[in-house]
Design an enzyme around this catalytic site. Structure first.
Site, mmCIF file in Angstrom:
data_model
loop_
_atom_site.group_PDB
_atom_site.id
_atom_site.type_symbol
_atom_site.label_atom_id
_atom_site.label_comp_id
_atom_site.label_asym_id
_atom_site.label_seq_id
_atom_site.Cartn_x
_atom_site.Cartn_y
_atom_site.Cartn_z
ATOM 1 N N GLU A 177 0.817 -1.226 0.000
ATOM 2 C CA GLU A 177 0.000 0.000 0.000
ATOM 3 C C GLU A 177 0.847 1.272 0.000
ATOM 4 O O GLU A 177 1.244 1.755 1.066
ATOM 5 C CB GLU A 177 -0.932 0.011 1.222
ATOM 6 C CG GLU A 177 -1.822 1.248 1.253
ATOM 7 C CD GLU A 177 -2.776 1.306 2.458
ATOM 8 O OE1 GLU A 177 -2.615 0.497 3.381
ATOM 9 O OE2 GLU A 177 -3.652 2.167 2.458
ATOM 10 N N LYS A 219 -2.376 -2.088 -3.240
ATOM 11 C CA LYS A 219 -3.433 -1.247 -2.649
ATOM 12 C C LYS A 219 -3.059 0.220 -2.826
ATOM 13 O O LYS A 219 -2.426 0.813 -1.949
ATOM 14 C CB LYS A 219 -3.614 -1.600 -1.164
ATOM 15 C CG LYS A 219 -4.612 -0.716 -0.438
ATOM 16 C CD LYS A 219 -5.029 -1.293 0.900
ATOM 17 C CE LYS A 219 -5.894 -0.313 1.655
ATOM 18 N NZ LYS A 219 -6.558 -0.905 2.827
HETATM 19 P P1 13P Z 1 -9.190 4.107 4.017
HETATM 20 O O1 13P Z 1 -10.009 3.316 3.026
HETATM 21 O O2 13P Z 1 -10.006 4.743 5.106
HETATM 22 O O3 13P Z 1 -8.230 5.038 3.345
HETATM 23 O O4 13P Z 1 -8.295 3.054 4.779
HETATM 24 C C1 13P Z 1 -7.645 2.092 4.059
HETATM 25 C C2 13P Z 1 -6.462 1.646 4.783
HETATM 26 O O5 13P Z 1 -6.287 0.482 5.018
HETATM 27 C C3 13P Z 1 -5.489 2.660 5.206
HETATM 28 O O6 13P Z 1 -4.297 2.041 5.491
#
Ligand code: 13P
Length: 345
Positions: A177, A219
């Site tokens: 991510e 992600k």
């Molecule tokens: P949000 O969808 O609220 O951005 O959170 C996703 C997430 O896992 C942040 O690390």
């Protein structure tokens, strides 16, 4: 754990037009969200809230996997059933956030580095024994006049790749991510440029660290202008910019891209994901899915407010947002879905 098993888990995480639900807020973040909803910030309220989420009837119709936090993966339902068991029984795969959060990056004012590599091999082994099949690590990239810097993008990309390699060694699918933040006045084009650069760097580092692309999930953020940018584009423009950026930077071997929501409203996140799938799904090499926290949870949290009597209504709202996102994966989401909370009875 064989390579094929890793690939199978990664594919299952984005199968059947479903997605992931992030419920891995650290205690400080969870407490902050509780405080704004007027909910007491205690371990028992956090546990009760997470029990509400995982016992939502029908959640597995739209959700393939949930991302837990260290405190949560160890918890039990009120009746004594371990959370991990309840999640598996709901047909959902348990995952775990393993980064240790962000810290100011030395020599890089305004930028952050994600920590947590020390001891990660041992923690992954323990989480694997507890039943986690996938993990998540979040890097944050801020956009400003002179940022992000090369140093910040490379250091975060390197950490993500080291984390991903350790996950695969442990038989755990890494969810990688890199989040380009929405704070600021930057334009859609600037976000596209930064996101493309970040993703190219991340995939170069993943290659260097010998990460198997077929056994991971990306992600990313959607490509969006800063929240303070005066020009806010329409849904189709966001869809086009996001898909163009991903096509340039994400190898076709990656099975799935599961977006974070990043502070968008639930409705906008669904509408934008829907537009991407309507316009491009048939020509994309990877699944375009979701891994939202706020865009699925927020209405439920506000309805619950910490009161037992509100649990069912909150679960209904959670089910609804999850269903809207499954519809968005199919390109079948319609704003009209928001007028009725049809679903669980
Ligand atoms: P949000 O969808 O609220 O951005 O959170 C996703 C997430 O896992 C942040 O690390």
């Amino acid at each position: 754990m064989s390579t094929q098993e890793l690939i199978d888990i990664a594919r299952t995480m984005v199968a059947d037009d479903k997605g992931l639900l992030a419920m891995d807020e650290s205690n400080p973040t969870c407490n902050k969200r509780f405080a704004s909803a007027g909910i007491p910030q205690t371990v028992e309220y956090r546990r009760a809230y997470r029990e509400l989420i995982i016992t939502t009837p029908g959640l597995g119709e739209s959700i393939n996997g949930v991302i837990l936090y260290d405190e949560t993966i160890r918890e039990k339902k009120k009746d004594g059933t371990p959370f991990v068991k309840a999640i598996n029984e709901a047909g959902i795969i348990p995952g775990i956030k393993v980064d240790a959060g962000t810290n100011e990056m030395a020599g890089h004012p305004g930028e952050k580095i994600t920590e947590g590599l020390d001891g990660l091999r041992d923690r992954l082994r323990e989480y694997g024994q507890m039943g986690a099949r996938f993990a998540k690590w979040r890097a944050v990239i801020a956009v400003g006049d002179d940022i992000p810097s090369r140093g910040c993008v490379e250091a975060n990309g390197h950490a993500l790749a080291r984390y991903a390699a350790l996950c695969q060694e442990a038989g755990i699918v890494p969810v990688v991510e890199p989040e380009v933040l929405m704070d600021g006045e930057h334009t859609l084009d600037r976000c596209r440029e930064v996101t493309e650069d970040v993703l190219r760097t991340v995939f170069s580092q993943l290659h260097t660290q010998r990460v198997l692309l077929e056994g991971m999930i990306l992600k990313p953020n959607m490509v969006l202008p800063g929240l303070a940018c005066p020009k806010q584009p329409g849904v189709d423009e966001v869809a086009d910019a996001t898909v163009q950026c991903l096509l340039r930077a994400v190898p076709a071997a990656v099975p799935g891209i599961a977006f974070l929501s990043g502070g968008q409203s639930g409705e906008l996140a669904s509408a934008r994901l829907n537009a991407m799938n309507v316009r491009f799904k048939s020509r994309l090499p990877w699944a375009l899915a979701f891994s939202f926290a706020r865009a699925i949870q927020q209405p439920a949290l506000e309805i619950w407010r910490g009161e037992q009597g509100n649990v069912f209504a909150a679960q209904k709202a959670l089910y609804h947002r999850a269903s809207c996102n499954r519809a968005a994966r199919r390109g079948e989401y319609d704003a009209a879905m928001e007028s009725g909370l049809e679903g669980i009875q």
